[in-house]
Design an enzyme around this catalytic site. Structure first.
Site, mmCIF file in Angstrom:
data_model
loop_
_atom_site.group_PDB
_atom_site.id
_atom_site.type_symbol
_atom_site.label_atom_id
_atom_site.label_comp_id
_atom_site.label_asym_id
_atom_site.label_seq_id
_atom_site.Cartn_x
_atom_site.Cartn_y
_atom_site.Cartn_z
ATOM 1 N N CYS A 10 0.825 -1.191 0.000
ATOM 2 C CA CYS A 10 0.000 0.000 0.000
ATOM 3 C C CYS A 10 0.864 1.247 0.000
ATOM 4 O O CYS A 10 2.082 1.180 -0.064
ATOM 5 C CB CYS A 10 -0.904 0.004 1.243
ATOM 6 S SG CYS A 10 -1.906 -1.484 1.432
ATOM 7 N N ASN A 40 1.786 -0.254 5.492
ATOM 8 C CA ASN A 40 2.234 -0.668 4.171
ATOM 9 C C ASN A 40 3.138 -1.879 4.337
ATOM 10 O O ASN A 40 4.159 -1.787 5.018
ATOM 11 C CB ASN A 40 3.008 0.483 3.499
ATOM 12 C CG ASN A 40 3.760 0.048 2.255
ATOM 13 O OD1 ASN A 40 3.330 -0.851 1.544
ATOM 14 N ND2 ASN A 40 4.881 0.698 1.994
ATOM 15 N N GLY A 84 14.588 -12.713 -5.880
ATOM 16 C CA GLY A 84 15.772 -13.293 -5.251
ATOM 17 C C GLY A 84 16.686 -12.271 -4.629
ATOM 18 O O GLY A 84 17.847 -12.591 -4.315
#
EC number: 6.3.5.4
Length: 632
Positions: free
Chosen positions: A2, A75, A364
């Site tokens: 968010c 968030n 990764g």
């Protein structure tokens, strides 16, 4: 994932205009296209933009606790929220939603600031406690999620997930910080301890800050750090088994989502390892996404396709035209601050491709920093051995003298490009590694600046913060210190910033399982021999993954995303390169010597030298100044 924004008055709790908070959060709409909300109270306002990942229909924000005491905007993702929820329910907590946001509220109510140590995940949040009359800003351990702050002239503190959220506030000054310019030229990005704008800061990774109505803003407090000073014992077999356990747990915990989930797959060690462990944990084919180039020398898709076939993934690949420079302005706008990592463009393209198929993608990122996978770390370990043998009184004159006269031959084969190595060996370990990590060294920056700008800097040197971090690191040797600095400085400033902005630009949540803090703590305790053997970095990780991946994936030279900026700056962007010295906004700042910039541009365009990295930095700085409306 968010976007959050808000305003808090330190001192007299003045009313907060909800429209102002809404404008700040709406500037972050790309981070959260699925919903929005604003809440204001005496002296505080919180705004939120939502990308729905877990509990899609529930968990709207700003979210209030059941007793009305606390309100949060958040968030990120808390990967152990279900375990925490069960623990809190056993202690009497009741929940109205099925997501992780309400778990943070309950954890705060139960444990206060100590709740941070119990949260496993990536996060930046602002939590207002009405009883204590304080706002808590907090950021995850490694800085996966960003948080900008600014003290404003009306006594308030504003915060937002990106600088563009603060730019929506009318009281924010748009004056460049000259120290940030030196930082940017040194590193290619503005590191987390500074911002391009005066008066704007970033909450450091692993820190929290408490703001109160009755006091000036308190300094951020560190709540987590990485410790390289303690070594793990055990055989290679035992350490490998423990590593695999941590990696499996990290990947599994990040596969929790109520929306389609997949992975980036470059064909390198780290993304291939993540895909291998995802496939092991999933009954359905893993969705994977790769970006390649139409030029064979830049293309790695054959390795990605090999891994995709090996694990029978639902693979999506797309080739990018190496002449696709049309997105330069778009990239500059994503980052707000100048950002010169040219791999941002292909990273954005792979995020676009992923978003066509999934809403969450595992990456990764983080293994190179944690397990010593960068070539510069391997070189540094060897240089440290040389420093231990040759006295400093001899090294300085010998290698420094040779480095001063050795030509800067970027065009030459690698063994002949010894200038950086010689200058590094002449310095101590911290100064030498800073030179290896940096882009434009101090003496070269000094030649670029105008006399006036040099006086403004007043002796400031961008490398000092980096070398201080290395020298004060909880570490045993030079490699430890280098990795510590990479994890604390390079990772949040460059790698995580790149992934956050490019993924959020398209409404995609990127998750980094190899940055699970338990995995990072395990890696920090490994003996050096388990990290580097000979010229091979990430030794234990590669050894462990041999049961899943072929050697030509594990042991081929590291390439990474490559963008042909040298060709662009001799072709379609040649006019832009020339304008840096004359007509562009950058030229009007008076920060640089225009004749020097002109010579650098013409030398590159003519092909006499390769100045592409510096010209790209200057070009992205110019674009950033345009976006921010800064003229000096």
């Amino acid at each position: 994932m968010c976007g959050i924004a808000g305003i808090f008055h330190c001192g007299t709790p003045k009313p907060v205009d909800p429209e102002r908070v809404a404008r700040m959060s709406d500037a972050l709409a790309h981070r959260g296209p699925d919903g929005s909300g604003v809440w204001t109270g005496p002296g505080v306002g919180l705004g939120h933009r939502r990308l729905s990942i877990i509990d899609i229909e529930g968990s709207p924000q700003p979210m209030h606790s059941a007793d009305g005491r606390t309100t949060i905007v958040f968030n990120g993702e808390i990967y152990n929220f279900r375990e925490l929820r069960r623990e809190l329910e056993g202690q009497g907590a009741q929940f109205r939603t099925d997501g992780d946001t309400e778990v943070i509220l309950a954890a705060w109510s139960r444990w206060g600031i100590d709740c941070l140590n119990r949260l496993h995940g990536m996060f930046a949040f602002a939590l207002y406690d009405a009883h204590r009359r304080e706002l808590v800003l907090a950021r995850d351990r490694l800085g996966v999620k960003p948080l900008f702050t600014a003290q404003l002239s009306d006594g308030s503190v504003a915060f937002a997930s990106e600088l563009k959220g603060l730019l929506a506030h009318p009281l924010l000054r748009r004056e460049a910080d000259p120290h940030a310019i030196d930082d940017y030229l040194a590193w290619g990005y503005v590191p987390d301890h500074r911002s391009i704008l005066k008066g704007v800061g970033k909450l450091p990774a692993g820190h929290y800050q408490i703001l109160r109505h009755d006091a000036p803003p308190a300094a951020p407090v560190q709540w987590w750090d990485i410790d390289f000073s303690r070594r793990r014992g055990g055989s290679t077999a035992d350490l490998s088994a423990e590593l695999l356990h941590h990696m499996r747990e990290a990947v599994r915990s990040r596969m929790i989502a109520d929306v389609p989930l997949g992975a980036f797959l470059s064909g390198g060690v780290d993304s291939s390892a993540v895909v291998a462990l995802m496939a092991e944990s999933s009954a359905d084919p893993v969705t994977t996404c790769s970006i390649g180039f139409d030029v064979a020398a830049l293309d790695e898709t054959q390795y990605a396709e090999k891994v995709a076939r090996l694990f029978a993934t639902d693979h999506h690949a797309r080739s990018v035209d190496p002449d696709d420079f049309s997105a330069v302005d778009r990239i500059a706008g994503m980052f707000d601050e100048p950002f010169a990592d040219a791999s941002a463009l292909p990273t954005w393209r792979v995020c676009q491709l992923a978003r066509e198929n999934v809403t969450v993608a595992l990456s990764g990122d983080g293994a190179d920093e944690a397990f010593a996978g960068y070539r510069r770390q391997v070189f540094h370990a060897r240089e440290e051995q040389a420093r231990g043998i040759i006295p400093g009184g001899l090294r300085g004159p010998l290698f420094g003298g040779l480095g001063a006269i050795w030509p800067k031959a970027d065009w030459a084969p690698r063994p002949l490009r010894a200038k950086t190595t010689l200058l590094s060996l002449a310095a101590d370990g911290a100064d030498g590694y800073a030179r290896a990590v940096g882009v434009v060294p101090p003496e070269a920056r000094e030649r670029l600046y105008s006399d006036r700008f040099g006086r403004e800097l007043d002796g400031y040197r961008a490398e000092d913060a980096f070398t201080r971090l290395m020298r004060e690191a909880p570490a045993r040797n030079g490699l430890d210190r280098a990795q510590y600095a990479d994890l604390k400085f390079w990772l949040p400033g460059d790698i995580l910033t790149k992934v956050d902005r490019t993924s959020m630009n398209v409404g995609l949540e990127a998750r980094e399982p190899l940055l699970d803090h338990r995995l990072i703590e395990f890696a920090a305790g490994l003996p050096q021999r388990q990290r580097i053997r000979g010229r091979q970095g990430k030794w234990l990780l590669k050894h462990t993954m041999r049961r899943y991946l072929p050697d030509d994936v594990l042991f081929r030279p590291k390439q990474g995303f490559v963008t042909p900026i040298a060709q662009w700056l001799r072709g379609p962007l040649a006019g832009d390169a020339r304008a840096i010295a004359t007509g562009a906004r950058l030229a009007r700042t008076g920060w640089f010597d225009p004749e020097r910039l002109s010579r650098i541009a013409e030398s590159h365009i003519s092909g006499r030298s390769d100045n592409s990295r510096l010209l790209w930095q200057l070009l992205m700085l110019d674009r950033s100044l345009d976006n921010l409306g800064i003229s000096g």
